[in-house]
Design an enzyme around this catalytic site. Structure first.
Site, PDB file in Angstrom:
ATOM      1  CG  HIS A   1      -0.676   0.296  -6.779  1.00  0.00           C
ATOM      2  ND1 HIS A   1       0.037   1.486  -6.761  1.00  0.00           N
ATOM      3  CD2 HIS A   1      -1.511   0.361  -7.847  1.00  0.00           C
ATOM      4  CE1 HIS A   1      -0.366   2.243  -7.771  1.00  0.00           C
ATOM      5  NE2 HIS A   1      -1.289   1.581  -8.453  1.00  0.00           N
TER       6      HIS A   1
ATOM      7  CE  LYS B   1       1.051   0.230 -10.813  1.00  0.00           C
ATOM      8  NZ  LYS B   1       0.582  -0.327 -12.097  1.00  0.00           N
TER       9      LYS B   1
END
Length: 229
Positions: free
Chosen positions: A106, A104
């Site tokens: 963000h 991921k």
């Protein structure tokens, strides 16, 4: 055999997680038995499953543990439910985390890890469903060690699976769990082994689940694929 192991074997069968018949494995082998932890689908099943894992973890590794790591995807609910059960049974809170298949990029929890981020000083137990070849640890081990800031900062206490299929790993006459232990230097364990299953359902059982026919198939299978004991 401990009582909880006998109960766990019955639990696997009743939950239709452990089946006997004819199955084609990912490796291409034809197996007379198959275990699918994805068949645990209810809250009550997951509660019991966590308790069996917690008891086996406590028996094999004690309670000097900080984190349960569950490899994605099936290991995620296993780590969560084991952490809950360990708290209830032994009064110790142990954190959980798992890896992401895709990192991921963000948010506050960006990165390759979901849940608690392991750090130096942590003692970790890896929780999986089953391992036949030991391939999954080749991905998991580097991900855990990559979180260290100093070499050896994170200690892997051990790895536990629900069922040791007792088949030899590729290019070895030893089981995948034993090869993992020899290769990576930490102990491995299972809640039960296939020897335990045969003992409970055939040798000391009523032979309604493992019948004479299935036992013959199991003997032939392990004669070809069984690990050296």
């Amino acid at each position: 055999m401990e009582q909880y192991k006998k109960e766990f074997i019955d639990f696997m069968v009743q939950s239709q997680v452990l089946k006997f018949g004819s199955f084609t494995l990912k490796s291409g082998r034809q197996s007379p038995f198959f275990m699918n932890a994805g068949a645990y689908i209810t809250g009550s099943q997951l509660k019991k499953l966590g308790e069996y894992y917690a008891k086996a973890v406590h028996d094999n590794f004690g309670d000097d543990i900080d984190v349960f790591f569950g490899p994605a995807y099936k290991g995620i609910p296993l780590a969560v439910t084991t952490a809950i059960a360990f708290s209830e049974l032994y009064g110790k809170d142990i954190k959980y985390c798992c890896d992401r298949k895709e990192e991921k990029d963000h948010g506050a929890d960006k990165g390759s890890i979901l849940g608690y981020k392991i750090q130096d000083g942590d003692k970790v137990v890896i929780i999986e469903d089953v391992t036949t070849s030991g391939k999954s640890i080749e991905e998991v081990y580097p991900k855990i060690k990559a979180l260290e800031t100093t070499p050896g900062g994170i200690k892997i206490v051990g790895e536990i699976v629900s069922l040791n299929r007792e088949e030899h790993a590729p290019d070895s006459d030893r089981s995948a769990l034993e090869v993992i232990s020899q290769t990576y230097g930490f102990p491995t364990a299972a809640i039960v082994t296939m020897s335990d299953v045969i003992e409970a359902l055939y040798t000391s059982g009523d032979k309604t689940i493992i019948t004479e026919e299935i036992k013959t198939q199991l003997d032939a299978y392990f004669a070809q694929w069984g690990c050296k004991k």
